[in-house]
Design a protein around this motif. Structure first.
Motif, PDB file in Angstrom:
ATOM      1  N   ALA A 194       0.831  -1.200   0.000  1.00  0.00           N
ATOM      2  CA  ALA A 194       0.000   0.000   0.000  1.00  0.00           C
ATOM      3  C   ALA A 194       0.867   1.253   0.000  1.00  0.00           C
ATOM      4  N   VAL A 195       0.294   2.312  -0.488  1.00  0.00           N
ATOM      5  CA  VAL A 195       0.991   3.591  -0.511  1.00  0.00           C
ATOM      6  C   VAL A 195       1.485   3.961   0.880  1.00  0.00           C
ATOM      7  N   SER A 196       0.631   3.748   1.850  1.00  0.00           N
ATOM      8  CA  SER A 196       1.017   4.151   3.204  1.00  0.00           C
ATOM      9  C   SER A 196       2.242   3.365   3.669  1.00  0.00           C
ATOM     10  N   THR A 197       2.347   2.134   3.242  1.00  0.00           N
ATOM     11  CA  THR A 197       3.497   1.328   3.634  1.00  0.00           C
ATOM     12  C   THR A 197       4.785   1.958   3.104  1.00  0.00           C
ATOM     13  N   VAL A 198       4.748   2.390   1.872  1.00  0.00           N
ATOM     14  CA  VAL A 198       5.925   3.047   1.308  1.00  0.00           C
ATOM     15  C   VAL A 198       6.264   4.272   2.139  1.00  0.00           C
ATOM     16  N   SER A 199       5.239   5.013   2.452  1.00  0.00           N
ATOM     17  CA  SER A 199       5.457   6.214   3.242  1.00  0.00           C
ATOM     18  C   SER A 199       6.127   5.875   4.577  1.00  0.00           C
ATOM     19  N   TYR A 200       5.643   4.816   5.210  1.00  0.00           N
ATOM     20  CA  TYR A 200       6.221   4.451   6.504  1.00  0.00           C
ATOM     21  C   TYR A 200       7.640   3.931   6.370  1.00  0.00           C
ATOM     22  N   VAL A 201       7.910   3.273   5.294  1.00  0.00           N
ATOM     23  CA  VAL A 201       9.290   2.832   5.067  1.00  0.00           C
ATOM     24  C   VAL A 201      10.192   4.058   5.038  1.00  0.00           C
ATOM     25  N   LEU A 202       9.719   5.084   4.328  1.00  0.00           N
ATOM     26  CA  LEU A 202      10.527   6.283   4.157  1.00  0.00           C
ATOM     27  C   LEU A 202      10.678   7.077   5.446  1.00  0.00           C
ATOM     28  N   SER A 203       9.610   7.145   6.205  1.00  0.00           N
ATOM     29  CA  SER A 203       9.670   8.004   7.386  1.00  0.00           C
ATOM     30  C   SER A 203      10.075   7.234   8.643  1.00  0.00           C
ATOM     31  N   GLY A 204       9.921   5.936   8.606  1.00  0.00           N
ATOM     32  CA  GLY A 204      10.269   5.148   9.780  1.00  0.00           C
ATOM     33  C   GLY A 204       9.329   5.389  10.950  1.00  0.00           C
ATOM     34  N   LYS A 205       8.151   5.927  10.693  1.00  0.00           N
ATOM     35  CA  LYS A 205       7.270   6.265  11.796  1.00  0.00           C
ATOM     36  C   LYS A 205       6.435   5.079  12.280  1.00  0.00           C
ATOM     37  N   ARG A 206       6.484   3.998  11.535  1.00  0.00           N
ATOM     38  CA  ARG A 206       5.862   2.770  12.043  1.00  0.00           C
ATOM     39  C   ARG A 206       6.765   1.603  11.712  1.00  0.00           C
ATOM     40  N   ALA A 207       6.629   0.557  12.459  1.00  0.00           N
ATOM     41  CA  ALA A 207       7.473  -0.617  12.213  1.00  0.00           C
ATOM     42  C   ALA A 207       7.077  -1.257  10.896  1.00  0.00           C
ATOM     43  N   ILE A 208       8.065  -1.625  10.131  1.00  0.00           N
ATOM     44  CA  ILE A 208       7.847  -2.315   8.859  1.00  0.00           C
ATOM     45  C   ILE A 208       8.785  -3.517   8.856  1.00  0.00           C
ATOM     46  N   SER A 209       8.285  -4.648   8.403  1.00  0.00           N
ATOM     47  CA  SER A 209       9.130  -5.852   8.448  1.00  0.00           C
ATOM     48  C   SER A 209      10.321  -5.680   7.509  1.00  0.00           C
ATOM     49  N   GLU A 210      11.398  -6.291   7.913  1.00  0.00           N
ATOM     50  CA  GLU A 210      12.635  -6.251   7.154  1.00  0.00           C
ATOM     51  C   GLU A 210      12.393  -6.548   5.674  1.00  0.00           C
ATOM     52  N   VAL A 211      11.657  -7.627   5.433  1.00  0.00           N
ATOM     53  CA  VAL A 211      11.471  -8.076   4.059  1.00  0.00           C
ATOM     54  C   VAL A 211      10.670  -7.061   3.230  1.00  0.00           C
ATOM     55  N   THR A 212       9.620  -6.507   3.823  1.00  0.00           N
ATOM     56  CA  THR A 212       8.837  -5.504   3.089  1.00  0.00           C
ATOM     57  C   THR A 212       9.676  -4.268   2.818  1.00  0.00           C
ATOM     58  N   ARG A 213      10.374  -3.838   3.861  1.00  0.00           N
ATOM     59  CA  ARG A 213      11.196  -2.652   3.711  1.00  0.00           C
ATOM     60  C   ARG A 213      12.149  -2.809   2.528  1.00  0.00           C
ATOM     61  N   ASN A 214      12.793  -3.944   2.482  1.00  0.00           N
ATOM     62  CA  ASN A 214      13.767  -4.152   1.408  1.00  0.00           C
ATOM     63  C   ASN A 214      13.112  -4.162   0.029  1.00  0.00           C
ATOM     64  N   ARG A 215      11.969  -4.764  -0.028  1.00  0.00           N
ATOM     65  CA  ARG A 215      11.276  -4.803  -1.305  1.00  0.00           C
ATOM     66  C   ARG A 215      10.959  -3.382  -1.758  1.00  0.00           C
ATOM     67  N   VAL A 216      10.448  -2.598  -0.817  1.00  0.00           N
ATOM     68  CA  VAL A 216      10.089  -1.212  -1.138  1.00  0.00           C
ATOM     69  C   VAL A 216      11.322  -0.411  -1.549  1.00  0.00           C
ATOM     70  N   LEU A 217      12.373  -0.546  -0.758  1.00  0.00           N
ATOM     71  CA  LEU A 217      13.590   0.212  -1.069  1.00  0.00           C
ATOM     72  C   LEU A 217      14.114  -0.149  -2.448  1.00  0.00           C
ATOM     73  N   ALA A 218      14.021  -1.431  -2.768  1.00  0.00           N
ATOM     74  CA  ALA A 218      14.487  -1.863  -4.086  1.00  0.00           C
ATOM     75  C   ALA A 218      13.670  -1.180  -5.185  1.00  0.00           C
ATOM     76  N   SER A 219      12.375  -1.160  -4.997  1.00  0.00           N
ATOM     77  CA  SER A 219      11.518  -0.523  -6.009  1.00  0.00           C
ATOM     78  C   SER A 219      11.850   0.953  -6.144  1.00  0.00           C
ATOM     79  N   ILE A 220      12.073   1.575  -4.997  1.00  0.00           N
ATOM     80  CA  ILE A 220      12.388   3.013  -5.007  1.00  0.00           C
ATOM     81  C   ILE A 220      13.629   3.263  -5.841  1.00  0.00           C
ATOM     82  N   ARG A 221      14.649   2.470  -5.576  1.00  0.00           N
ATOM     83  CA  ARG A 221      15.897   2.657  -6.290  1.00  0.00           C
ATOM     84  C   ARG A 221      15.688   2.386  -7.780  1.00  0.00           C
ATOM     85  N   LEU A 222      14.993   1.305  -8.028  1.00  0.00           N
ATOM     86  CA  LEU A 222      14.803   0.901  -9.414  1.00  0.00           C
ATOM     87  C   LEU A 222      14.040   1.945 -10.222  1.00  0.00           C
TER      88      LEU A 222
END
Lengths: 352, 352
Positions: free
Chosen positions: A25-53
């Motif tokens: 979800a969009v909000s998940t990406v937002s939380y990955v970026l802001s770190g304001k809520r806990a996000i699982s390691e695996v999701t975070r990495n997936r999101v970060l990869a997409s961001i970079r890509l």
DNA sequence: ACGGCGCGTCGAAGCGCTTCGACGACCGTC
DNA sequence: GACGGTCGTCGAAGCGCTTCGACGCGCCGT
């Protein structure tokens, strides 16, 4: 002529694109970026990869709108005559660099826009806070700053600092330190070659405070202080100095607080038959770099532009976080002894 | 300690508040502000009155988000050694002032953030366009600028200006002008006291171009050119100059393109037994202010920092409006004759 | 075996503005 | 007198993001 071919809008990817690509979800990406809520390691990495890509960069405007934080601070710089340009520059650079470390950018505002400029950037939420340089003792912007909804930090010290946050070199002690150094060496007739008259007239704090410090220390040490303003430009310096030595032939200690005057002073003294430091000792309030390039190398009290800038930004950041900060932060002056000061020689002391 | 009492959120009025207060639709207020649609005199006045009364300021973030225009431009400033600080400052001020006239603000970016900084502000839509100072002949930021989605203007001239927009003083002609002036006065041995070696090494355009202009004009006039870099600081200048006069005792014309070196040069020449302008004529490439403060007042070619800044912003604004602009704009140098140049005297010319 | 509690994630409601299409009212025209 | 055009205004749909409440799930204690 180039036709400024803006390419056919490959259009920056948005957070929605990232979310889709990463399958979250969009909000998940937002939380990955802001770190304001806990996000699982695996999701975070997936999101970060997409961001970079996708080469995603959050849109500053949207972010500012939603979060009510622009992540930008305003820096109000003077552009008047009589300013110590290199110091201002050094200072500005320190501010930008420090602000970046706090993930903020810096908006440049000139003081000739006056209070209106301040009001504009603050009210439009273009910036989260304001840094004001070159504050005068009785600055028209001060009342405005007090009622502004956004926090501010002043470089310099207005007459009344109540309700404000100010940072500066302790020019009073700087002036004292210079005189004390000279007095301890044994000088009995000491002069302050100050800023241009306009700077005093404007009620610029640092000039007045230095002068007060000089006078105070001189009095303590039972030394006769002479203080006089000094315009910029080699010719003006020469004139002022000649006049000074004419009126006070026994002068053996000189405090110079006008960056632009330093080189001319060193050039003029020998021309007037005074060697440095044998006949006249010189202490300057100027950047270290300057003091070291002069010849002889100058005993000096540097204006720690960088430190002031860093401090100012840090204080502002704390205010942005709603932490409480001291009203006044004065940095302690450090006097570095170099080759331009020495004990007075008999000859100089006994000059008619 | 002050508790930074952010007052209990009187919360800026929004466009909706204004609309309500004026009894019109939100969009009407927007059109009053932007002028993009016709609004009757009476409505406009009612809206404007409400705006003033409520103290409304449009929210910059919201505006940027909706209109896809931040009304902010980035100014990338160098903070390296060997820079002509006052010129940079003057330039920055001109940029801010001009930008304000176009209703834009200026975001300060330091070049030490490098290309990444550029990419960041551009990609996040923090700024609409970019102004880059201190461009080197082979600048790493140039390729990035070419592929950026946002328009840019460079101050300075890279080796290859294709697809870019550049503004600068025509330093080549400035160099020529200096030499021609000296040659026409009758000087036959002319030297260029240049920027610090590091500046040349870095491939900074203006230094190289000036040198080229000096050499070219000297060749034309059948004059022997000597060019050498010169570090900052009085001591360094003295050394370089002494060395120069030692190797070329017949030197009678000097071109100085190092602001910081000007005063030391004028101080050193007499000390080395050369009067200005009787024995050595001096032309400087430096701000007018500087030239007029020196003594004797300097014949000079000013770097029109203000004009360059104004031009650069204007060009950027045109690009933002999708108008086409020239790739290279070179400002014509103007040489002002003052008191530091004269025809060589026999004595000086015949010096061993 | 069950209620309760975190943890990780989602959906949706804004943030305050611009802009587009729509729509009356009013004008002149044939 | 019906028709097309302007002019002035409105309503609503976003712009791209943050944040809040909700929800499902596995795990704890009892």
């Amino acid at each position: 002529m180039t036709v400024p071919r803006r390419r056919p809008a490959p259009d920056q990817p948005t957070i929605a694109d990232v979310a889709r690509h990463a399958g979250v979800a969009v909000s998940t990406v937002s939380y990955v970026l802001s770190g304001k809520r806990a996000i699982s390691e695996v999701t975070r990495n997936r999101v970060l990869a997409s961001i970079r890509l996708l080469g995603y960069h959050p849109n500053a405007g949207a972010r500012a709108l939603a979060s009510r934080r622009a992540n930008v601070i305003a820096l109000v710089l003077p552009l008047r005559a009589g300013m110590q340009v290199p110091v201002v520059m050094q200072f500005a650079m320190a501010v930008v660099t420090t602000a970046r470390r706090f993930d903020h950018d810096v908006l440049l505002v000139t003081s000739d826009e006056g209070p209106a400029g301040l009001r504009r950037v603050a009210a439009s939420a273009l910036v989260d806070g304001v840094l004001v340089m070159d504050v005068e003792l009785d600055d028209p912007r001060v009342p405005l700053l007090r009622e502004l909804t956004r926090p501010s930090v002043l470089i310099g010290l207005p007459a009344d600092a109540t309700g404000l946050t100010c940072v500066d070199l302790d020019f009073h002690r700087a002036g004292r330190a210079c005189v004390e150094h000279l007095a301890e060496l044994g000088h009995r007739r000491i002069a302050l070659l100050g800023a241009p008259a306009a700077v005093y007239d404007r009620g610029t704090g640092f000039a007045h405070r230095t002068r007060a410090g000089v006078v105070e220390a001189a009095t303590w040490h039972n030394v006769e202080p002479v203080t006089l303003p000094c315009e910029e430009g080699a010719a003006a310096v020469r004139r002022t100095l000649a006049d000074l030595l004419d009126r006070h032939p026994d002068l053996s200690g000189l405090v110079v607080q006008n960056e632009a005057a330093v080189d001319p002073v060193l050039a003029t003294l020998p021309a007037l038959g005074r060697r440095v430091p044998q006949d006249v000792s010189v202490v300057a309030v100027c950047p270290d770099q300057f003091a070291e390039q002069a010849s002889p190398m100058l005993t000096s009290v540097p204006v720690p532009a960088e430190e002031i800038g860093t401090q100012a930004v840090s204080l502002l950041m704390r205010k942005l976080r709603d932490e409480s900060v001291p009203e006044v932060t004065l940095l302690e002056p450090r006097l570095t002894v170099r080759d331009s000061t020495a004990a007075p020689t008999r000859a100089a002391g006994s000059r008619r």
